[in-house]
Write an enzyme that holds these catalytic residues in place. Sequence first.
Site, PDB file in Angstrom:
ATOM      1  N   LYS A 270       1.475  -2.094 -10.100  1.00 41.23           N
ATOM      2  CA  LYS A 270       2.865  -2.374  -9.727  1.00 41.23           C
ATOM      3  C   LYS A 270       2.946  -2.990  -8.333  1.00 41.23           C
ATOM      4  O   LYS A 270       3.757  -3.888  -8.082  1.00 41.23           O
ATOM      5  CB  LYS A 270       3.673  -1.074  -9.770  1.00 41.23           C
ATOM      6  CG  LYS A 270       5.145  -1.229  -9.440  1.00 41.23           C
ATOM      7  CD  LYS A 270       5.866  -2.065 -10.463  1.00 41.23           C
ATOM      8  CE  LYS A 270       7.344  -2.199 -10.135  1.00 41.23           C
ATOM      9  NZ  LYS A 270       8.016  -3.162 -11.033  1.00 41.23           N
ATOM     10  N   GLU A 271       2.085  -2.546  -7.423  1.00 36.16           N
ATOM     11  CA  GLU A 271       2.126  -3.031  -6.045  1.00 36.16           C
ATOM     12  C   GLU A 271       1.506  -4.421  -5.890  1.00 36.16           C
ATOM     13  O   GLU A 271       2.063  -5.282  -5.203  1.00 36.16           O
ATOM     14  CB  GLU A 271       1.408  -2.044  -5.119  1.00 36.16           C
ATOM     15  CG  GLU A 271       2.169  -0.761  -4.870  1.00 36.16           C
ATOM     16  CD  GLU A 271       3.439  -0.980  -4.059  1.00 36.16           C
ATOM     17  OE1 GLU A 271       3.464  -1.916  -3.235  1.00 36.16           O
ATOM     18  OE2 GLU A 271       4.406  -0.223  -4.256  1.00 36.16           O
ATOM     19  N   SER A 272       0.339  -4.654  -6.509  1.00 38.27           N
ATOM     20  CA  SER A 272      -0.400  -5.885  -6.197  1.00 38.27           C
ATOM     21  C   SER A 272      -0.959  -6.633  -7.390  1.00 38.27           C
ATOM     22  O   SER A 272      -1.590  -7.670  -7.222  1.00 38.27           O
ATOM     23  CB  SER A 272      -1.572  -5.531  -5.271  1.00 38.27           C
ATOM     24  OG  SER A 272      -2.519  -4.727  -5.980  1.00 38.27           O
TER      25      SER A 272
ATOM     26  N   TYR B 139      11.874   1.290  -9.941  1.00 41.19           N
ATOM     27  CA  TYR B 139      10.449   1.223  -9.589  1.00 41.19           C
ATOM     28  C   TYR B 139       9.710   2.459 -10.109  1.00 41.19           C
ATOM     29  O   TYR B 139       8.653   2.345 -10.745  1.00 41.19           O
ATOM     30  CB  TYR B 139      10.334   1.115  -8.067  1.00 41.19           C
ATOM     31  CG  TYR B 139       8.950   1.229  -7.482  1.00 41.19           C
ATOM     32  CD1 TYR B 139       8.171   0.099  -7.264  1.00 41.19           C
ATOM     33  CD2 TYR B 139       8.440   2.475  -7.111  1.00 41.19           C
ATOM     34  CE1 TYR B 139       6.910   0.203  -6.685  1.00 41.19           C
ATOM     35  CE2 TYR B 139       7.184   2.581  -6.538  1.00 41.19           C
ATOM     36  CZ  TYR B 139       6.424   1.448  -6.326  1.00 41.19           C
ATOM     37  OH  TYR B 139       5.184   1.545  -5.760  1.00 41.19           O
TER      38      TYR B 139
END
Length: 466
Positions: free
Chosen positions: A319-321, A449
Amino acid sequence: MQKTWFFFLLILFFVPFLDSCKAPDVEESKPDFWEFPAELDFEDIKKRGFIRAIVDNSSASYYIYRGRTMGYEFELLRNLANHLEVGLRLIVRHDIEDAFRLLNKGKADIVAINFEVNEKRMKYAAFTQPVGMIKTVVVQRRDRTHIDSLHQLDRKEVFIKKGTVYRDRLLSLQDSLQLDFKVEEENTGLENLINKVVQEEIDYTVVDDDVALVNATYYDNLDVSLTVSQANPVSWAVRKNAPDLLNQINEWVARIDRTGYKAILYHKYFLNKKNSYYRTSSAFSSVSGGRISKYDEIIKEGADLLGWDWRLLAALVYKESRFNNAAISYAGAVGLLQLMPVTLQRFGVNDPNNPNESLRGGVSYLRYLDGFWMERVPDNTERIKFILASYNVGHGHVQDAWRLAYKYGRDTRRWENVAYYLERKSQPEIYRDPWVKSGYAKGHVTVRYVREVYGLYESYKVLVQS
């Protein structure tokens, strides 16, 4: 001694008599699992907030590729859920009878497996308008066992998935062509049978042509050109006592046909051979490789330090990168876990592009957040949601929402109560409340999120071994 023999004779006499006096065994007449389906229709699903769908884990249905959930049925179901304005939860099953049982017990709402509708299946469920056309083909290798016509199946052995229409189709073929071949049923997935053909464990299997076509794109030695039956319409299944849900799905089927969405999706998964090859032959595909990313090992080490399921941490990294160690956000966050410069410095990360350092720093920050929420939220599962939200927006904003939940008498140990106020932190009457210390925030983005990370984690749990 005489007394002993006397009692022995009494026992010999009375035991048969007592046995004959037992009440006869009465078999309870249990109704079949489909006779009294659970009372759940569209309004109940809307109130619950999500629809549960049964799918297969295959390259034509639902799988993970480089951390991302993919699949033809998966994307159709996601579109359907958006159309119905509900969330989507997926259940993976190979056993068709088990799928119908879950459906009728109310544990699932739709079976998104391509069914040819027949009289037997109509006992189990109601069926949607056709979602496609599928034909049946023989899957075989291009070697000495290769056959060019159905007549050559004589005296051969064909393996099929249990509970499918393939058995009746092959038996009919035997009669019409006067052939003598053996049909073996296995309670497994279609793709597993295809893999057995590739590995030379079996010579022939029969599957739907969509699954066959995808597999033929990355196994050069497979031949799927021999047709057992021409294309027939296929449908999905719902409970027989859910007419409103059936109508909603049928309206959606007509819509995706009319707009061309289904045709575009079909091209993406079944006609674009290059994309199909990379998605389903990659080491980072749940269909072929069983890995999520090239960083699985260090993610597992980090998850051990947190006491998390490693697949949850993998979902957060994706999800982040998207597993890109050189990723840089518009706000200046960098690395696998997208740490801001102040966080990098605080947790001793010198090279944020180094995946080991980036992950170590992110795990240290997550451990800090775990300690921050430990006393307020004792339950580990609930606390993880607070941690994820804090990781996204900062724990000050989440703490504001926690204070508001406390102010209004809600249970502050439950994420859904705190999320309610976090979602509203962009509203002046909320972020100007005296109990709020960190001001304005797009809290609805953070709530989404958390939901998306957890949704991805649920997919990883289903499709990737722990």
